[in-house]
Write a protein that holds these residues in place. Structure first.
Motif, PDB file in Angstrom:
ATOM      1  N   ASN A   1      -2.236   6.742   8.262  1.00  0.00           N
ATOM      2  CA  ASN A   1      -1.254   5.997   7.479  1.00  0.00           C
ATOM      3  C   ASN A   1      -1.838   4.615   7.234  1.00  0.00           C
ATOM      4  O   ASN A   1      -2.128   3.893   8.179  1.00  0.00           O
ATOM      5  CB  ASN A   1       0.078   5.894   8.222  1.00  0.00           C
ATOM      6  N   ILE A   2      -1.997   4.264   5.990  1.00  0.00           N
ATOM      7  CA  ILE A   2      -2.661   3.012   5.622  1.00  0.00           C
ATOM      8  C   ILE A   2      -1.599   2.026   5.178  1.00  0.00           C
ATOM      9  O   ILE A   2      -0.945   2.224   4.156  1.00  0.00           O
ATOM     10  CB  ILE A   2      -3.686   3.260   4.500  1.00  0.00           C
ATOM     11  N   PHE A   3      -1.428   0.966   5.955  1.00  0.00           N
ATOM     12  CA  PHE A   3      -0.393  -0.017   5.660  1.00  0.00           C
ATOM     13  C   PHE A   3      -1.007  -1.304   5.141  1.00  0.00           C
ATOM     14  O   PHE A   3      -2.216  -1.528   5.253  1.00  0.00           O
ATOM     15  CB  PHE A   3       0.455  -0.281   6.911  1.00  0.00           C
ATOM     16  N   SER A   4      -0.166  -2.149   4.580  1.00  0.00           N
ATOM     17  CA  SER A   4      -0.606  -3.447   4.090  1.00  0.00           C
ATOM     18  C   SER A   4      -1.345  -4.188   5.181  1.00  0.00           C
ATOM     19  O   SER A   4      -0.966  -4.127   6.351  1.00  0.00           O
ATOM     20  CB  SER A   4       0.593  -4.260   3.612  1.00  0.00           C
ATOM     21  N   GLY A   5      -2.394  -4.877   4.790  1.00  0.00           N
ATOM     22  CA  GLY A   5      -3.226  -5.592   5.746  1.00  0.00           C
ATOM     23  C   GLY A   5      -4.501  -4.842   6.083  1.00  0.00           C
ATOM     24  O   GLY A   5      -5.415  -5.406   6.682  1.00  0.00           O
ATOM     25  N   SER A   6      -4.574  -3.564   5.704  1.00  0.00           N
ATOM     26  CA  SER A   6      -5.794  -2.800   5.915  1.00  0.00           C
ATOM     27  C   SER A   6      -6.895  -3.359   5.020  1.00  0.00           C
ATOM     28  O   SER A   6      -6.626  -3.911   3.955  1.00  0.00           O
ATOM     29  CB  SER A   6      -5.582  -1.325   5.576  1.00  0.00           C
ATOM     30  N   GLU A   7      -8.151  -3.212   5.450  1.00  0.00           N
ATOM     31  CA  GLU A   7      -9.282  -3.615   4.620  1.00  0.00           C
ATOM     32  C   GLU A   7      -9.934  -2.364   4.061  1.00  0.00           C
ATOM     33  O   GLU A   7     -10.269  -1.439   4.814  1.00  0.00           O
ATOM     34  CB  GLU A   7     -10.309  -4.410   5.429  1.00  0.00           C
ATOM     35  N   ILE A   8     -10.089  -2.343   2.741  1.00  0.00           N
ATOM     36  CA  ILE A   8     -10.665  -1.190   2.058  1.00  0.00           C
ATOM     37  C   ILE A   8     -11.525  -1.675   0.902  1.00  0.00           C
ATOM     38  O   ILE A   8     -11.525  -2.854   0.565  1.00  0.00           O
ATOM     39  CB  ILE A   8      -9.572  -0.248   1.501  1.00  0.00           C
ATOM     40  N   ARG A   9     -12.226  -0.747   0.302  1.00  0.00           N
ATOM     41  CA  ARG A   9     -12.777  -0.949  -1.031  1.00  0.00           C
ATOM     42  C   ARG A   9     -12.590   0.366  -1.766  1.00  0.00           C
ATOM     43  O   ARG A   9     -12.401   1.413  -1.139  1.00  0.00           O
ATOM     44  CB  ARG A   9     -14.213  -1.433  -1.024  1.00  0.00           C
TER      45      ARG A   9
ATOM     46  N   SER B   1       0.807  -1.224   0.000  1.00  0.00           N
ATOM     47  CA  SER B   1       0.000   0.000   0.000  1.00  0.00           C
ATOM     48  C   SER B   1       0.836   1.267   0.000  1.00  0.00           C
ATOM     49  O   SER B   1       1.741   1.426   0.811  1.00  0.00           O
ATOM     50  CB  SER B   1      -0.906   0.035   1.231  1.00  0.00           C
ATOM     51  N   HIS B   2       0.492   2.141  -0.898  1.00  0.00           N
ATOM     52  CA  HIS B   2       1.009   3.510  -0.946  1.00  0.00           C
ATOM     53  C   HIS B   2      -0.206   4.386  -1.224  1.00  0.00           C
ATOM     54  O   HIS B   2      -0.357   4.938  -2.315  1.00  0.00           O
ATOM     55  CB  HIS B   2       2.066   3.677  -2.038  1.00  0.00           C
ATOM     56  N   LEU B   3      -1.086   4.453  -0.240  1.00  0.00           N
ATOM     57  CA  LEU B   3      -2.315   5.216  -0.402  1.00  0.00           C
ATOM     58  C   LEU B   3      -2.263   6.549   0.332  1.00  0.00           C
ATOM     59  O   LEU B   3      -2.764   7.547  -0.165  1.00  0.00           O
ATOM     60  CB  LEU B   3      -3.522   4.397   0.079  1.00  0.00           C
ATOM     61  N   SER B   4      -1.653   6.572   1.520  1.00  0.00           N
ATOM     62  CA  SER B   4      -1.557   7.814   2.295  1.00  0.00           C
ATOM     63  C   SER B   4      -0.494   8.736   1.726  1.00  0.00           C
ATOM     64  O   SER B   4      -0.662   9.950   1.708  1.00  0.00           O
ATOM     65  CB  SER B   4      -1.199   7.513   3.748  1.00  0.00           C
ATOM     66  N   LYS B   5       0.589   8.125   1.292  1.00  0.00           N
ATOM     67  CA  LYS B   5       1.719   8.873   0.732  1.00  0.00           C
ATOM     68  C   LYS B   5       2.137   8.182  -0.559  1.00  0.00           C
ATOM     69  O   LYS B   5       2.146   6.956  -0.635  1.00  0.00           O
ATOM     70  CB  LYS B   5       2.900   8.885   1.707  1.00  0.00           C
TER      71      LYS B   5
ATOM     72  N   LEU C   1     -12.262   3.315   3.832  1.00  0.00           N
ATOM     73  CA  LEU C   1     -11.476   2.623   4.854  1.00  0.00           C
ATOM     74  C   LEU C   1     -12.416   1.818   5.742  1.00  0.00           C
ATOM     75  O   LEU C   1     -13.296   2.379   6.396  1.00  0.00           O
ATOM     76  CB  LEU C   1     -10.698   3.641   5.686  1.00  0.00           C
ATOM     77  N   ILE C   2     -12.214   0.517   5.770  1.00  0.00           N
ATOM     78  CA  ILE C   2     -13.055  -0.370   6.577  1.00  0.00           C
ATOM     79  C   ILE C   2     -12.334  -0.700   7.885  1.00  0.00           C
ATOM     80  O   ILE C   2     -12.852  -0.457   8.963  1.00  0.00           O
ATOM     81  CB  ILE C   2     -13.401  -1.666   5.800  1.00  0.00           C
ATOM     82  N   ASN C   3     -11.144  -1.265   7.800  1.00  0.00           N
ATOM     83  CA  ASN C   3     -10.276  -1.534   8.958  1.00  0.00           C
ATOM     84  C   ASN C   3      -8.872  -1.117   8.569  1.00  0.00           C
ATOM     85  O   ASN C   3      -8.332  -1.621   7.589  1.00  0.00           O
ATOM     86  CB  ASN C   3     -10.286  -3.024   9.337  1.00  0.00           C
ATOM     87  N   VAL C   4      -8.280  -0.227   9.347  1.00  0.00           N
ATOM     88  CA  VAL C   4      -6.977   0.336   9.000  1.00  0.00           C
ATOM     89  C   VAL C   4      -5.887  -0.279   9.855  1.00  0.00           C
ATOM     90  O   VAL C   4      -6.002  -0.355  11.078  1.00  0.00           O
ATOM     91  CB  VAL C   4      -6.981   1.872   9.177  1.00  0.00           C
ATOM     92  N   VAL C   5      -4.828  -0.725   9.199  1.00  0.00           N
ATOM     93  CA  VAL C   5      -3.617  -1.180   9.881  1.00  0.00           C
ATOM     94  C   VAL C   5      -2.622  -0.035   9.762  1.00  0.00           C
ATOM     95  O   VAL C   5      -2.266   0.359   8.650  1.00  0.00           O
ATOM     96  CB  VAL C   5      -3.043  -2.459   9.230  1.00  0.00           C
TER      97      VAL C   5
END
Length: 191
Positions: A108-116, A18-22, A141-145
């Motif tokens: 900050n959204i890291f790998s393992g987060s649940e999104i759609r 994931s590179h969604l926040s930055k 953002l459903i569940n954020v790691v």
């Protein structure tokens, strides 16, 4: 009739790389927002989504659709179904209730987060190949790691274990060579 773009909503899925926040600036100095979604295989929602991506390829390329590279792949090591998406622009973020997040509230959204996501599928071509490329428009953002910091990496205390010397910040009075203490040389070499 020419189709310019197709917008789809992905299933809820776990992110990786994931590179969604930055933005990721490793290969592009301007930065690129991107992620891979690990889709649950054989769910009705995933099957419908994959079918929609394949239909987009047929809409864009007609008889040549089978030659198009899709933003879907099966991971050779894990067997997981992966959907890749990117954007040159920071996507909009909403929480699990659909409330738009202000820039300061985006975690900050890291790998393992649940999104759609809402993604736009567009036809692209490069080096003689045709693609259906996926561009991120918005992220729910459903569940954020979030990243674990060193303050959350605390071990439980172990009684009767090694204790550091006081001059190194510990509480033990034992020094190398004292009875009950082991120094590096005595643990590897015969005395």
């Amino acid at each position: 009739m020419s189709i310019d773009k197709i917008v789809l909503q992905t299933p809820i899925a776990r992110t990786r790389y994931s590179h969604l926040s930055k933005p990721d600036t490793k290969w592009n100095s301007d930065g690129e927002y991107k992620t891979e979604l690990v889709l649950e295989k054989n769910t009705e929602e995933t099957k419908a989504f994959v079918k929609s991506v394949e239909e987009a390829a047929r809409a864009y390329y007609g008889a040549d659709a089978a030659k198009a590279m899709l933003p879907l792949k099966t991971d050779a090591e894990t067997g997981e179904l992966i959907f890749k998406a990117k954007s040159s622009f920071k996507p909009k973020f909403v929480d699990s209730d659909g409330v738009l997040l202000r820039e300061a509230n985006i975690p900050n959204i890291f790998s393992g987060s649940e999104i759609r996501m809402f993604v736009t599928l567009k036809p692209t071509a490069a080096q003689g190949k045709i693609y259906v490329s996926s561009y991120i428009q918005a992220v729910q953002l459903i569940n954020v790691v979030e990243s674990s910091s060193s303050s959350s990496l605390e071990f439980d205390k172990v009684e009767d274990g090694f204790k550091a010397r006081p001059d190194l910040g510990g509480s033990s009075e034992l020094q190398p060579g004292d009875a009950g203490a082991r120094d590096l040389a005595s643990s590897f070499l015969d005395q």
